[in-house]
Design an enzyme around this catalytic site. Structure first.
Site, short mmCIF file in Angstrom:
data_model
loop_
_atom_site.label_atom_id
_atom_site.label_comp_id
_atom_site.label_asym_id
_atom_site.label_seq_id
_atom_site.Cartn_x
_atom_site.Cartn_y
_atom_site.Cartn_z
CG HIS A 135 41.53 73.96 5.25
ND1 HIS A 135 42.25 72.97 5.78
CD2 HIS A 135 41.98 75.14 5.98
CE1 HIS A 135 43.12 73.32 6.70
NE2 HIS A 135 42.94 74.55 6.75
CD GLN A 138 40.18 76.09 9.79
OE1 GLN A 138 41.16 76.23 9.80
NE2 GLN A 138 39.21 76.50 10.76
CG ASP A 227 40.01 82.05 4.25
OD1 ASP A 227 41.17 82.50 5.03
OD2 ASP A 227 40.25 81.12 3.60
CB CYS A 267 39.92 79.20 9.11
SG CYS A 267 40.83 79.89 7.45
NE ARG A 293 42.21 73.08 11.76
CZ ARG A 293 42.97 73.49 10.91
NH1 ARG A 293 43.46 74.47 11.05
NH2 ARG A 293 43.34 72.54 10.39
N1 CP Z 1 43.60 77.71 9.55
C1 CP Z 1 44.59 77.17 9.18
O1 CP Z 1 44.73 76.12 8.49
O2 CP Z 1 45.88 77.95 9.68
P1 CP Z 1 47.18 77.23 9.37
O3 CP Z 1 47.50 77.93 7.97
O4 CP Z 1 48.22 78.35 10.17
O5 CP Z 1 47.52 75.92 9.62
N1 NVA Z 2 42.29 80.07 2.15
C1 NVA Z 2 43.44 80.11 2.84
C2 NVA Z 2 43.29 79.22 4.12
C3 NVA Z 2 44.53 79.44 5.21
C4 NVA Z 2 44.28 78.44 6.14
C5 NVA Z 2 44.69 79.83 2.04
O1 NVA Z 2 44.80 78.69 1.31
O2 NVA Z 2 45.72 80.34 2.25
#
Ligand code: CP
Ligand code: NVA
Length: 309
Positions: A135, A138, A227, A267, A293
Site C-alpha cells: 500500500h 499510504q 492496522d 491508516c 493523503r
Molecule cells: N487507508 C485506506 O487506504 O483507506 P480506504 O480503504 O478507505 O481507502
Molecule cells: N491492511 C488493510 C489496509 C486497509 C486500508 C487492508 O488491506 O484491508
C-alpha cells in the site's frame, strides 16, 4: 511518464522529491477551500481514472481531491461493472481503452499480477492504490505525517508497528530500508513478516527488528503504527485470528512503554487492534494522517505525469 506501483522500484531521491513538493504545496494552499485548485494548475484538464475491486473511502476521496486541486478530474469505476470484471474483456484491451480515454490510472486490486499486467499494456501511468502485497501511497503519506508532526527526518526516529504482517507493513518495511529508519515489529510468531519481504531487506544489507512481545516492540517508540488484524478479503478464521492477536492490542497500558511524546497512527478502517483509550487520545493523529493523503498523492500524481519540479 512514471508508474507508482511499489516503493521498492522508486529511488529514494524521487521519494524525497515527492515529500518536498507535498510540503511546499500544502503550505501554499493553507487558506484555500478544498475545491479551489492550486494556482499553477499543473494537471489542468487531465483525467485520472480510478478503479476499485475492493472497498475504499480514504483512497477514493483523496485521489479525487488530489487531482482536482491540480486542475484535473476523476472518473471512478467499480471493476464488477466493467466487461473486464465479468470476464468478457482482456486486461490488454481494457488497458488500451483506459489509455485512450484517460491520462492516469489508479487501481485498488486483489491481485498483484493484475497491476503488472495493466502496467504492461497501459500507455499512461498506473498507481497502486492497495494490493495484497503493498500500500505504497499510504506509507509514503504516513512518512510525510510523521515528519510533519515530529519535525525531524524519520531516520532520527524509532518507529514501531504492532499488528498483522500485511500490505501496509510490507510497504513500511520497504520504506524503513529506503529512508533508513529503525523499525520494530510486534506480532505473534505465526504472523511474522513474510519471507519474500525479509529476504529483500537482507539483500539490501538492512534489518528490521521483530518482537513476539508487544511491550518490547514499543519500548522507546516515537511513533506506533497499527492496522486491522483482518484485512479486506483476508481468507482466515476471523475469530481465531483476532484471539491470536489479543496480546497485541494498542491500549493505554501498552503505549505507556513508549516515549512520553509518542504518537499513534492507523491508516483506517480500524478493528479490535486498537483501544479507544489510545485511538481517541491526543496521541492519536489519525485524522491528520488521513487528510495528508491528499497532499502527498498530489505530488505522486505530478511525479507520474513527469511534472515534479
Ligand atoms: N487507508 C485506506 O487506504 O483507506 P480506504 O480503504 O478507505 O481507502
Ligand atoms: N491492511 C488493510 C489496509 C486497509 C486500508 C487492508 O488491506 O484491508
Amino acid at each position: 511518464m512514471k508508474h507508482f506501483v511499489n516503493l521498492k522500484d522508486i529511488p529514494v531521491r524521487d521519494l524525497r522529491k515527492i515529500l518536498h513538493d507535498a510540503k511546499k504545496r500544502k503550505k501554499k494552499r493553507s487558506k484555500l477551500n478544498t475545491l479551489i485548485p492550486d494556482k499553477d494548475v499543473p494537471l489542468k484538464g487531465k483525467l485520472l481514472i480510478q478503479m476499485f475491486e475492493k472497498s475504499s473511502l480514504r483512497t477514493r476521496l483523496s485521489f479525487h481531491l488530489a487531482i482536482k486541486q491540480l486542475g484535473g478530474g476523476t472518473l471512478t469505476l467499480r471493476s464488477n461493472e466493467l466487461h473486464l470484471g465479468e470476464g468478457g474483456e482482456t486486461i490488454e484491451d481494457t488497458a488500451k481503452i483506459l489509455s485512450v480515454f484517460g491520462d492516469g490510472f489508479m487501481l485498488r486490486t486483489d491481485s498483484d499480477e493484475k497491476i503488472i499486467n495493466f502496467k504492461k499494456y497501459l500507455s499512461i501511468p498506473i498507481i497502486n492504490g492497495l494490493s495484497p502485497s503493498s500500500h505504497p501511497t499510504q506509507v509514503l503519506s504516513d512518512i510525510f505525517t510523521v515528519e510533519e508532526l515530529k519535525k525531524k527526518p524519520i531516520s532520527k526516529l524509532n518507529i514501531t508497528w504492532i499488528g498483522d504482517s500485511n500490505n501496509v507493513l510490507n510497504s513500511l518495511i520497504v520504506a524503513s530500508v529506503k529512508f533508513s529508519f529503525q523499525l520494530n515489529i510486534g506480532c505473534p510468531k505465526k504472523y511474522k513478516p513474510k519471507k519474500f519481504i525479509l529476504e529483500w531487506v537482507k539483500s539490501k544489507n538492512k534489518k528490521v527488528n521483530i518482537f513476539y512481545d508487544a511491550k518490547k516492540a514499543v519500548k522507546n517508540a516515537d511513533v506506533i503504527f497499527s492496522d486491522k488484524v483482518i484485512s479486506l478479503n483476508d481468507q482466515v478464521n476471523k475469530k481465531n485470528k483476532i484471539k491470536e492477536f489479543k496480546n497485541f492490542k494498542v491500549d493505554s497500558n501498552l503505549i505507556s512503554f513508549a516515549k512520553k511524546n509518542c504518537i499513534f497512527l492507523h491508516c483506517l478502517p480500524r478493528g479490535s487492534e486498537i483501544d479507544d483509550s489510545v485511538f481517541k487520545s491526543v496521541k492519536s493523529k489519525v485524522w491528520l494522517q488521513a487528510l495528508n493523503r491528499i497532499h502527498v498523492q498530489k505530488s505522486i500524481l505530478l511525479y507520474c505525469f513527469g511534472k515534479l519540479r
